[in-house]
Design a protein around this motif. Structure first.
Motif, PDB file in Angstrom:
ATOM      1  N   TYR A 120       0.867  -1.183   0.000  1.00 56.76           N
ATOM      2  CA  TYR A 120       0.000   0.000   0.000  1.00 56.76           C
ATOM      3  C   TYR A 120       0.899   1.226   0.000  1.00 56.76           C
ATOM      4  N   MET A 121       0.701   2.121  -0.968  1.00 57.37           N
ATOM      5  CA  MET A 121       1.557   3.288  -1.128  1.00 57.37           C
ATOM      6  C   MET A 121       0.718   4.558  -1.201  1.00 57.37           C
ATOM      7  N   GLN A 122       1.175   5.593  -0.506  1.00 57.24           N
ATOM      8  CA  GLN A 122       0.561   6.914  -0.577  1.00 57.24           C
ATOM      9  C   GLN A 122       1.534   7.888  -1.218  1.00 57.24           C
ATOM     10  N   MET A 123       1.013   8.734  -2.119  1.00 55.26           N
ATOM     11  CA  MET A 123       1.827   9.750  -2.776  1.00 55.26           C
ATOM     12  C   MET A 123       1.254  11.125  -2.469  1.00 55.26           C
ATOM     13  N   TYR A 124       2.135  12.081  -2.196  1.00 57.20           N
ATOM     14  CA  TYR A 124       1.711  13.443  -1.915  1.00 57.20           C
ATOM     15  C   TYR A 124       1.077  14.082  -3.154  1.00 57.20           C
ATOM     16  N   ALA A 125       0.124  14.981  -2.924  1.00 58.66           N
ATOM     17  CA  ALA A 125      -0.374  15.845  -3.993  1.00 58.66           C
ATOM     18  C   ALA A 125       0.587  17.010  -4.158  1.00 58.66           C
ATOM     19  N   PRO A 126       0.896  17.416  -5.377  1.00 59.57           N
ATOM     20  CA  PRO A 126       1.860  18.500  -5.579  1.00 59.57           C
ATOM     21  C   PRO A 126       1.296  19.888  -5.313  1.00 59.57           C
ATOM     22  N   THR A 127      -0.046  20.028  -5.291  1.00 57.80           N
ATOM     23  CA  THR A 127      -0.677  21.328  -5.073  1.00 57.80           C
ATOM     24  C   THR A 127      -1.782  21.191  -4.028  1.00 57.80           C
ATOM     25  N   THR A 128      -2.384  22.308  -3.680  1.00 51.32           N
ATOM     26  CA  THR A 128      -3.526  22.305  -2.766  1.00 51.32           C
ATOM     27  C   THR A 128      -4.848  22.161  -3.504  1.00 51.32           C
ATOM     28  N   LEU A 129      -4.816  21.991  -4.818  1.00 50.25           N
ATOM     29  CA  LEU A 129      -6.029  22.037  -5.632  1.00 50.25           C
ATOM     30  C   LEU A 129      -6.639  20.669  -5.894  1.00 50.25           C
ATOM     31  N   ALA A 130      -5.921  19.595  -5.592  1.00 50.31           N
ATOM     32  CA  ALA A 130      -6.437  18.255  -5.874  1.00 50.31           C
ATOM     33  C   ALA A 130      -5.952  17.307  -4.781  1.00 50.31           C
TER      34      ALA A 130
END
Length: 644
Positions: free
Chosen positions: A72-82
């Protein structure tokens, strides 16, 4: 296809132009033994800084000394918009008879047997399509590495203006494929590299990773990290989140007793026609242009600010680099620097000497397709190594990656040459124009005494709004002259006869009413008008002239401003896109257009379909007539607009 090896590179990178999702493939020589390469690649968080978490849910040995794992892997969102993305995957690793290794991975779903990870709040479940690594031993020493990355990032879940970022194979290559190769090369060379003032290259990378991870945590603000979003003050341009119940000792010398909290104020905005690298480099070199020491100093009773990197450096303050040369974490375009701010007046509430640890990446203007970032955090000997830093900073991401994925030979992107340490290649072939649109995300972290939470929230929100306003002004000043209307487009133009006619009517009516051309058009063909209007970077839209106007046409920038599509444009309520001031002045604007044919509007805002606020510098409205001089509606152009 569409990619080629760089002139000084031993590797090659390809990106896909027509497959499901986004995909990138790379082949390179690596100066490490195959077993070591396997170990490194499987430890994704060590080289992929956008990977927040990688958890092994299940593992079993199989034949041929292979292993099967459920991850199970989580990836950061690069912006605050999504929202951020997560994956549940099945990974198979096995040695081969010739000494090679193979790693295969793909997403799991409920039909594959093993249980999948439950869907998590704040994450969108993305799909990893069949991909992996082939590591073959190389004669002499080292390995030949083949990488295939293939994902479907569920672009339909993000605002339309951001979709090019989630639909670009070139962006995938820059975010995942290239970092893996760079890290392997870095480790292979690290043993023979001496960095002045630093005992181990690993220490430099550790500090860089702490800064990058801390900034990603601030941008995303996950609830399981303790972040709680503060209710809006009525304008949703700035998001404020708070992490409470810190032990005061963890925040350094400034807090001597009691409990404290950390507050993060963040925002994202769309910028037009300014290269991300140019903007971030300017912010780095001219801190006094955007930092607001006066506002912060006047609020120290509320914030007890320890992130002095956001403060103004006017007056007698001197900025100097403690280290004579920046330290490069992996490559020349990613470096760590220690900055000293000194010379504040006696009696100031702030320390006389301030040290900032600052990480910069992507500041080379000719680095194609990559984001630019500047992240900084205060540092002193009182902060233990195991305590997270409080990074603040800026991240600018190009959105026009369509230029990278277009497949045209004249727009081939040389990605492979960016792999070499010290390389400044990675340019558009034939000097193609740089990114047309980008999204800038900024986040600032403050520490504060817990009993001052309300005043700290108000101050931080206003501070970020001031920074946003300043950055918008700087972006307009740094932007080159108006783009040629033939530079290309990130979306397919509407090919309906109605769209072609509206584009021609809009242009001819503008010339008739105002005496100048709206856009430059080669020839009089109707499709040339549509192409020119569609590619204009100012937002153009047209509505019917009724008691309640209805949208009839919008160019690409107009659709992005409204966060809608050509298909759903007419379903969008005109009134929903107006703020209260615009609603009050609507009748007078239409009346002026009816009387003199046009109206000039001062700076203002419009609302997107998702409720986001887009500001513009000025606007013009004019009457649109068809070929028989029948009125077809009123057109608007919004100049130098961006989301706030």
């Amino acid at each position: 296809p569409g990619m080629k090896p760089g002139p000084d590179s031993t590797g090659m990178i390809n990106i896909s132009h027509g497959c499901t999702g986004v995909a990138a493939r790379a082949c390179s020589l690596v100066g490490l033994e195959p077993a070591k390469v396997v170990e490194i690649l499987k430890d994704r968080p060590s080289w992929h800084w956008d990977c927040r978490q990688l958890t092994k849910l299940y593992s079993s040995n199989v034949g041929n000394n292979g292993t099967i794992e459920v991850l199970y892997m989580q990836m950061y969102a690069p912006t605050t918009l999504a929202p951020a993305r997560d994956f549940c995957t099945l990974r198979y690793t096995s040695p081969l008879e010739d000494g090679s290794y193979v790693i295969c991975e793909r997403s799991l779903n409920n039909t594959h047997g093993p249980p999948t990870a439950p869907h998590m709040q704040s994450f969108v479940r993305a799909e990893m399509l069949p991909c992996g690594y082939l590591i073959r031993p190389c004669e002499g020493s080292g390995s030949i590495l083949i990488i295939v990355d293939h994902m479907d990032l569920e672009s339909w879940t993000v605002p339309e203006v951001l979709r090019p970022l989630y639909e670009s194979s070139a962006a995938l290559a820059h975010k995942i494929t290239i970092p893996a190769l760079r890290y392997l090369r870095h480790l292979a060379q690290a043993a023979g590299v001496e960095i002045p003032g630093v005992r181990r290259p690993a220490a430099v990378r550790s500090l860089s990773q702490r800064l990058a991870r801390g900034f990603n945590d601030a941008v995303n603000g996950f609830g399981d990290d303790g972040w709680t979003t503060v209710p809006s003050d009525g304008t949703d341009d700035v998001t404020v989140a708070i992490k409470s119940n810190y032990n005061a000792r963890e925040l350094g010398d400034q807090f001597t007793s009691g409990t404290a909290g950390v507050l993060c104020a963040k925002a994202s905005m769309l910028l037009q026609n300014v290269p991300p690298a140019l903007l971030v480099r300017f912010l780095r070199e001219h801190r006094s242009e955007w930092a607001d020491y006066g506002a912060a100093a006047n609020s120290t009773s509320a914030l007890q600010i320890n992130n002095f990197g956001i403060l103004d450096t006017h007056g007698d303050v001197c900025i100097s680099q403690v280290l004579q040369q920046p330290i490069h974490a992996v490559e020349d375009d990613e470096f760590l620097e220690l900055i000293k701010l000194e010379g504040r007046e006696e009696g100031s509430t702030l320390p006389r000497d301030i040290f900032l640890l600052q990480l910069c990446s992507g500041l080379e203007e000719n680095t194609a397709g990559a984001s630019a970032q500047m992240v900084f955090a205060p540092i002193d000997i009182s902060i233990p190594d195991d305590v997270p830093l409080l990074p603040s900073g800026f991240r600018a991401i190009p959105l026009d990656n369509c230029l990278l994925d277009a497949g045209s030979p004249s727009r081939t992107l040389d990605l492979a040459s960016t792999l070499d340490v010290g390389s400044t290649n990675g340019k558009y072939a034939n000097n193609a124009v740089f990114h047309l649109r980008s999204v800038l995300t900024l986040a600032f972290q403050f520490s504060f005494h817990s009993h001052m939470q309300e005043s700290a929230t108000t101050m931080s929100r206003q501070y970020v709004r001031n920074v946003v306003s300043t950055v918008q002004r700087l972006a307009m000043a740094l932007a080159p002259s108006r783009l040629s209307p033939h530079m290309g487009s990130s979306r397919q133009m509407p090919g309906t006869p109605e769209g072609v006619n509206y584009a021609r009517w809009i242009c001819r009516s503008y010339k008739c009413k105002l005496g100048i051309d709206l856009v430059s058009v080669d020839g009089e063909r109707s499709d040339e008008y549509l192409k020119a209007v569609w590619q204009c970077y100012d937002a153009i839209m047209c509505c019917s002239c009724k008691s309640m106007p209805v949208f009839t046409f919008a160019n690409q920038a107009g659709l992005e401003m409204l966060e809608t599509s050509s298909v759903t444009l007419q379903e969008l309520s005109w009134e929903k896109t107006l703020d209260e001031n615009a609603k009050k002045s609507l009748c007078s604007v239409f009346s002026q257009v009816m009387q003199q044919g046009y109206a000039c509007l001062s700076a203002g805002v419009r609302l997107s379909s998702m409720g986001r606020v887009a500001s513009y510098e000025r606007a013009v409205a004019w009457k649109v007539l068809d070929d028989d001089d029948n009125m077809r509606g009123v057109a608007f152009i919004y100049v130098n607009w961006s989301f706030i």
